[in-house]
Design a protein around this motif. Structure first.
Motif, PDB file in Angstrom:
ATOM      1  N   ASP A 159       0.808  -1.209   0.000  1.00 16.29           N
ATOM      2  CA  ASP A 159       0.000   0.000   0.000  1.00 16.29           C
ATOM      3  C   ASP A 159       0.846   1.267   0.000  1.00 16.29           C
ATOM      4  OD1 ASP A 159      -2.332   1.419  -0.106  1.00 16.29           O
ATOM      5  OD2 ASP A 159      -2.569   1.514   2.062  1.00 16.29           O
ATOM      6  N   TYR A 332       7.815   2.184   4.716  1.00 13.76           N
ATOM      7  CA  TYR A 332       8.337   0.906   5.167  1.00 13.76           C
ATOM      8  C   TYR A 332       9.700   0.659   4.554  1.00 13.76           C
ATOM      9  CZ  TYR A 332       3.401   0.074   6.181  1.00 13.76           C
ATOM     10  OH  TYR A 332       2.135   0.167   6.649  1.00 13.76           O
ATOM     11  N   GLU A 400       3.836  -6.770   8.729  1.00 13.13           N
ATOM     12  CA  GLU A 400       2.819  -7.776   8.475  1.00 13.13           C
ATOM     13  C   GLU A 400       3.330  -9.105   7.939  1.00 13.13           C
ATOM     14  OE1 GLU A 400       0.001  -5.815   5.912  1.00 13.13           O
ATOM     15  OE2 GLU A 400      -0.869  -4.753   7.596  1.00 13.13           O
ATOM     16  N   ASN A 459      -0.701  -3.025  14.275  1.00 10.47           N
ATOM     17  CA  ASN A 459      -1.466  -2.153  13.388  1.00 10.47           C
ATOM     18  C   ASN A 459      -2.887  -2.701  13.319  1.00 10.47           C
ATOM     19  OD1 ASN A 459      -0.992  -4.366  11.786  1.00 10.47           O
ATOM     20  ND2 ASN A 459      -0.369  -3.233   9.981  1.00 10.47           N
ATOM     21  N   TYR A 465     -11.715  -1.072   8.615  1.00 13.52           N
ATOM     22  CA  TYR A 465     -11.935  -2.275   7.795  1.00 13.52           C
ATOM     23  C   TYR A 465     -12.788  -3.291   8.538  1.00 13.52           C
ATOM     24  CZ  TYR A 465      -8.083  -0.424   5.023  1.00 13.52           C
ATOM     25  OH  TYR A 465      -7.289   0.376   4.269  1.00 13.52           O
ATOM     26  N   GLU A 497      -0.130   1.636  14.227  1.00 17.60           N
ATOM     27  CA  GLU A 497      -0.859   2.060  13.021  1.00 17.60           C
ATOM     28  C   GLU A 497      -2.329   1.982  13.317  1.00 17.60           C
ATOM     29  OE1 GLU A 497      -0.515   0.139   9.186  1.00 17.60           O
ATOM     30  OE2 GLU A 497       1.608   0.626   9.121  1.00 17.60           O
ATOM     31  N   TRP A 542      -1.632   6.436  11.496  1.00 12.08           N
ATOM     32  CA  TRP A 542      -1.443   6.134  10.073  1.00 12.08           C
ATOM     33  C   TRP A 542      -2.374   7.051   9.317  1.00 12.08           C
ATOM     34  CZ3 TRP A 542       2.362   3.952   7.748  1.00 12.08           C
ATOM     35  CH2 TRP A 542       2.232   3.570   6.410  1.00 12.08           C
ATOM     36  N   ARG A 555      -9.191   2.747  -2.709  1.00 15.15           N
ATOM     37  CA  ARG A 555      -8.195   3.820  -2.800  1.00 15.15           C
ATOM     38  C   ARG A 555      -8.639   4.822  -3.864  1.00 15.15           C
ATOM     39  NH1 ARG A 555      -7.180   2.159   1.503  1.00 15.15           N
ATOM     40  NH2 ARG A 555      -5.438   0.813   2.061  1.00 15.15           N
ATOM     41  N   ASN A 560      -4.296   6.883  -0.663  1.00 17.95           N
ATOM     42  CA  ASN A 560      -4.710   6.476   0.667  1.00 17.95           C
ATOM     43  C   ASN A 560      -4.949   7.772   1.444  1.00 17.95           C
ATOM     44  OD1 ASN A 560      -4.682   5.774   3.475  1.00 17.95           O
ATOM     45  ND2 ASN A 560      -3.711   3.828   2.958  1.00 17.95           N
ATOM     46  N   LYS A 562      -5.714   8.317   4.582  1.00 19.42           N
ATOM     47  CA  LYS A 562      -5.648   8.270   6.046  1.00 19.42           C
ATOM     48  C   LYS A 562      -4.728   9.337   6.618  1.00 19.42           C
ATOM     49  CE  LYS A 562      -7.080   3.504   6.568  1.00 19.42           C
ATOM     50  NZ  LYS A 562      -6.751   2.966   5.233  1.00 19.42           N
TER      51      LYS A 562
HETATM   52  C1  GCB Z   1      -2.170  -1.638   6.874  1.00 17.80           C
HETATM   53  C2  GCB Z   1      -0.856  -1.583   6.201  1.00 17.80           C
HETATM   54  C3  GCB Z   1      -0.573  -0.233   5.570  1.00 17.80           C
HETATM   55  C4  GCB Z   1      -1.805   0.322   4.898  1.00 17.80           C
HETATM   56  C5  GCB Z   1      -2.910   0.434   5.909  1.00 17.80           C
HETATM   57  C6  GCB Z   1      -4.192   0.930   5.259  1.00 17.80           C
HETATM   58  O1  GCB Z   1      -2.389  -2.449   7.714  1.00 17.80           O
HETATM   59  O2  GCB Z   1       0.184  -1.909   7.104  1.00 17.80           O
HETATM   60  O3  GCB Z   1       0.458  -0.380   4.644  1.00 17.80           O
HETATM   61  O4  GCB Z   1      -1.568   1.550   4.281  1.00 17.80           O
HETATM   62  O5  GCB Z   1      -3.162  -0.790   6.500  1.00 17.80           O
HETATM   63  O6  GCB Z   1      -4.395   2.132   5.209  1.00 17.80           O
HETATM   64  O7  GCB Z   1      -4.935   0.114   4.767  1.00 17.80           O
END
Ligand code: GCB
Length: 587
Positions: A159, A332, A400, A459, A465, A497, A542, A555, A560, A562
């Motif tokens: 991601d 990362y 992960e 995280n 989700y 996260e 995050w 997305r 993203n 967030k």
């Molecule tokens: C996660 C991942 C990260 C993603 C995040 C997301 O668990 O570690 O890479 O960006 O979720 O925003 O879905």
């Protein structure tokens, strides 16, 4: 020699340094015919590209391009460099690169995010222009790190956007022919008011004598050093030590000289004296508990992609100060060195991460074998490059790691995966016993591997989700999980996260997902929960800013959302919420 990246090149009485980034010649080679057609003898029909900078952002026809490309520039090498050893240092090229000078092969390197360096003296024309050619590809495949080849549709199985190109500066530099300082490791500690630096110096050459000067806080300590088989080790006592901390990020200057009467080589670096440790509930800096308030970050910005840009580095730290954060993760992968240099000076606490993201490869024996070497290589390169930064308190070694849920009876890959992972974590601890190690544990990953980490880093996306729209229920789930993990492992935890996507400017009376209001409510709920657990040593949002990633149904527009700041660094409501929380903590 991988050790060539240990010390950032510098200019002084005996060393020369020239940055050769700028606008270079560039050509796509989708059919990979450049080597056969000897494009290293001069690019024809080229266009221009900025170095550093990702090709995906600079060209309309190369947004998702991942195959071969060619870069070329020329640089005048003065006659006086003839008596020196001349190196080229490429800050990073994603993913793999080959280098030619004046049409002659120099070497190759695989793996993004870390620099590589070659001695190019034998290929140079002195007192003349020299042609530098670099071939780069960013092919995503199984057995690389980060790993590819798991999904056929997305251009990446991770991601963040897999930006390609020469994303950091390129330098030419010299070191003396006779001998040069190859690596310096400073291991700091203290007892009461007495500081200690264990310094290890490695040279290439056979000079027997040298010296070290440590200066700072009104003291200057000079020591002679003696080399045995190219190595010198010494302990230097520092009276009235001024410890490095976020409140007082004090840096000492360490200067190493090779040679006794005559200065054959010299190198200076800045570092701090501080220690990092853990007990059952807390992370300790200089034996005092710290709480991490911060962000996961990406190297990502419009126009340059992952290319280094100093105003972004400065602005981001300014904004982190503004919200009252004290820490960030280089999620990362290892970031440009300037991030750590500035964090050292400003007193940010950094979790520095390796590119071992999405370890889907821990599924079976073949996959484990294919990535084990790379995990170790990139971790070693990262530690080699970044070990002297006081700001780095912890190495993040994986994101992960996943388990295969479809194992059949008799399949031993589970034990093998654990063994590989435990050995890998231990190897990092052996290389650098002065810092903590962690990995990010996903909820679908193995929950019994935390025994190999110093800190339990979770995280979690409850309220997003999972339990979507139901923030309180989600936060309760994590609260229960955290209690269980802490009871089992007796280690401090970081909520490393968590977050919710917020489209900039979207609002609703009842917080709805994707609004700025929902993002604030979710962050508030997680942070309140964390306040009631004394074994939580940090909350890291995050993400710091919205970032580009691959296209998917979650997305929107390929981003993203967030981020607490927008991609161009405007604050969302969550940034003001954090500022109110974190700044009031300080006062
Ligand atoms: C996660 C991942 C990260 C993603 C995040 C997301 O668990 O570690 O890479 O960006 O979720 O925003 O879905």
């Amino acid at each position: 020699n991988p050790k060539d990246i240990a010390l950032f090149p510098q200019r002084n009485e005996v060393r020369e340094l020239k940055k050769i980034s700028g606008i270079w010649k560039f050509k796509k080679d989708a059919e990979d015919k450049g080597v056969e057609e000897q494009w290293f003898n001069g690019l024809k029909d080229f266009r221009s590209i900025a170095v550093p900078g990702s090709w995906n952002e600079q060209f309309t026809d190369m947004k998702n391009y991942r195959d071969w490309v060619w870069y070329e520039t020329t640089s005048f090498i003065p006659e006086r460099w003839k008596d020196e050893k001349v190196y080229i240092r490429i800050g990073e090229a994603s993913y793999a690169a080959k280098v030619w000078i004046n049409g002659k092969t120099v070497g190759e390197h695989a793996g993004g995010h870390v620099p590589f360096s070659f001695n190019i003296s034998p290929m140079l024309n002195f007192g003349a222009e020299n042609r530098i050619t670099i071939q780069v590809e960013n092919i995503f495949e199984f057995g690389r790190m980060p790993e590819g080849g798991f999904s056929s549709q997305a251009i990446a199985d991770l991601d963040y956007f897999p930006y390609g190109g020469i994303n950091r500066d390129v330098y030419l530099y010299t070191v003396p022919q006779k001998a040069h300082i190859k690596d310096i490791t400073v291991v700091p500690s203290f007892k009461g008011t007495k500081g200690l630096m264990e310094v290890i110096v490695e040279q290439e050459g056979d000079v027997e004598q040298g010296s070290i000067t440590v200066s700072g806080n009104g003291h200057e300590i000079d020591k002679n050093i003696q080399f045995v088989d190219g190595l010198a080790k010494i302990s230097i006592k520092i009276p009235d030590v001024r410890l490095w901390s976020p409140e007082d990020p004090y840096l000492y200057n360490v200067k190493v000289v090779l040679g006794e009467k005559e200065e054959i080589d010299s190198y200076s670096l800045q570092t701090g004296v501080r220690t990092v440790s853990v007990n059952e509930n807390q992370i300790l800096l200089n034996d005092k508990p710290i709480f991490l308030k911060g962000f996961g970050k990406q190297e990502d910005f419009p126009l340059f992609g992952r290319g280094t840009n100093n105003p972004v580095i400065v602005t981001d730290m300014e904004l982190m100060d503004w919200v009252g954060a004290n820490s960030f993760r280089t999620a990362y992968y290892p970031f440009d060195e300037e991030y750590y240099n500035l964090a050292d000076k400003k007193g940010f606490l950094v979790i520095a991460e390796s590119p071992a993201v999405g370890l889907f490869g821990l599924n079976d024996t073949a996959q484990i074998k294919s990535i084990e070497g790379l995990c170790n290589q990139y971790m070693e390169e990262m530690i080699l490059r970044d070990k002297n930064h006081p700001s780095i308190i912890m190495w993040g070694l994986a994101n992960e790691p996943m388990e295969n849920t479809r194992r059949k009876e008799g399949d031993t890959s589970k034990e093998e995966a654990y063994k590989m992972f435990a050995d890998y974590m231990q190897r990092a601890k052996d290389l650098d016993p002065t810092r903590l190690v962690m990995y990010l544990g996903d909820s679908n990953g193995p929950s019994d591997w935390y025994d190999v980490a110093d800190v339990i880093c979770l995280n979690r996306y409850e309220g997003w989700y999972k339990t979507n729209g139901r923030i309180n229920e989600g936060v309760q789930n994590i609260s229960n999980e955290l209690d269980q993990l802490h009871t089992k492992f007796k280690k401090p935890c970081i909520l490393i996260e968590f977050g919710a996507a917020a489209l900039p400017g979207a609002h609703a009376i009842n917080p709805e997902m994707f609004t700025e209001d929902y993002q604030v409510e979710l962050i508030r709920a997680y942070m309140q929960m964390a306040k009631h657990k004394d074994f939580i040593s940090g909350v890291m949002l995050w993400n710091f800013a919205d970032f580009k990633t691959t296209s998917s149904i979650i997305r929107m527009g390929g981003y993203n959302y967030k981020g607490v700041f927008t991609r161009d660094r405007r604050p969302k409501a969550a940034a003001r919420y954090l500022k109110a929380e974190w700044k009031s903590d300080k006062e």
